[in-house]
Design an enzyme around this catalytic site. Structure first.
Site, PDB file in Angstrom:
ATOM      1  N   SER A   1     -22.339 -34.097  -7.889  1.00 39.93           N
ATOM      2  CA  SER A   1     -22.031 -32.762  -8.598  1.00 39.93           C
ATOM      3  C   SER A   1     -22.672 -32.727  -9.913  1.00 39.93           C
ATOM      4  CB  SER A   1     -20.465 -32.479  -8.564  1.00 39.93           C
ATOM      5  OG  SER A   1     -20.463 -31.151  -9.123  1.00 39.93           O
ATOM      6  N   ASP A   2     -23.021 -31.549 -10.340  1.00 40.08           N
ATOM      7  CA  ASP A   2     -23.487 -31.592 -11.955  1.00 40.08           C
ATOM      8  C   ASP A   2     -23.300 -30.274 -12.170  1.00 40.08           C
ATOM      9  OD1 ASP A   2     -25.111 -33.105 -14.081  1.00 40.08           O
ATOM     10  OD2 ASP A   2     -26.126 -31.374 -13.791  1.00 40.08           O
ATOM     11  N   GLN A   3     -23.244 -30.189 -13.654  1.00 42.79           N
ATOM     12  CA  GLN A   3     -22.796 -28.921 -14.089  1.00 42.79           C
ATOM     13  C   GLN A   3     -23.483 -28.608 -15.410  1.00 42.79           C
ATOM     14  OE1 GLN A   3     -18.807 -28.149 -16.296  1.00 42.79           O
ATOM     15  NE2 GLN A   3     -18.439 -26.768 -14.357  1.00 42.79           N
TER      16      GLN A   3
END
EC number: 3.6.1.-
Length: 194
Positions: free
Chosen positions: A68-70
């Site tokens: 996951s990355d944001q």
């Protein structure tokens, strides 16, 4: 049944995944997070989520690996972690009365068969108009120096908003659980069934 790996050392993502009451381990992915010059925020988080998940495949064969990355975007620009109180105040001044969009990339990689599922979840944060005193007090009380956008929505940051818009409130903290549950079910791992 493949075991689950969270490709992250983030305590916030760990806490979110614990909500699903399934066993998992955390491992640090080895990924260069430098944006490519031609990447949109959506493309960036999608690529990084995928690379994070796939970077652990050789260490964890026969596993389901979550990446996951944001990023936080204001006025078309990616807004990073402020790291200083002055930068936090500056970010909050810019956000005041505006909409900040978070894009969270999610990837689930089955290292046993190479199957990859990906998704990008947007989440809009509508800031109310903030006074200088409110900004100063918020930064002093919450110390959001390691949070993209200079706020913690799960804490005192809720006082800054007019409204929140998105499919899954967990997305704002960094791990879209609704989308993840759908991906896990497609891999035969239903959190409700143990």
């Amino acid at each position: 049944m493949p075991k689950l790996i969270l490709a992250s050392t983030s305590p916030w993502r760990r806490a979110l995944l614990e909500k699903l009451q399934i066993s998992f381990e955390c491992a640090a992915p080895e990924v260069d997070e430098t944006p490519h010059s031609d990447e949109s925020p959506r493309q960036l988080v999608l690529r990084l989520a995928q690379e994070k998940a796939q970077s652990l495949a050789s260490r964890y064969p026969d596993h389901l690996i979550i990446g996951s990355d944001q990023v936080c975007v204001l006025d078309g620009e990616i807004t990073g972690k402020p790291l200083t109180e002055e930068n936090a105040r500056l970010q909050l001044r810019k956000a005041s009365g505006n909409i900040v969009t978070f894009y969270t990339g999610l990837a689930l990689f089955n290292s046993a068969n190479g199957h990859l599922q990906t998704e990008v979840e947007p989440f809009d944060v509508h800031f109310r108009h903030l006074s200088e005193a409110e900004i100063d007090n918020y930064v002093r009380k919450e110390h959001p120096l390691h949070c993209a956008g200079s706020f913690k929505s799960e804490g005192f940051g809720i006082t800054l908003f007019e409204r929140l818009e998105g499919r899954d409130p967990n997305t704002l903290v960094g791990l879209p659980l609704i989308a993840l549950c759908q991906m896990l079910r497609r891999e035969g791992k239903n959190p409700l069934m143990g």
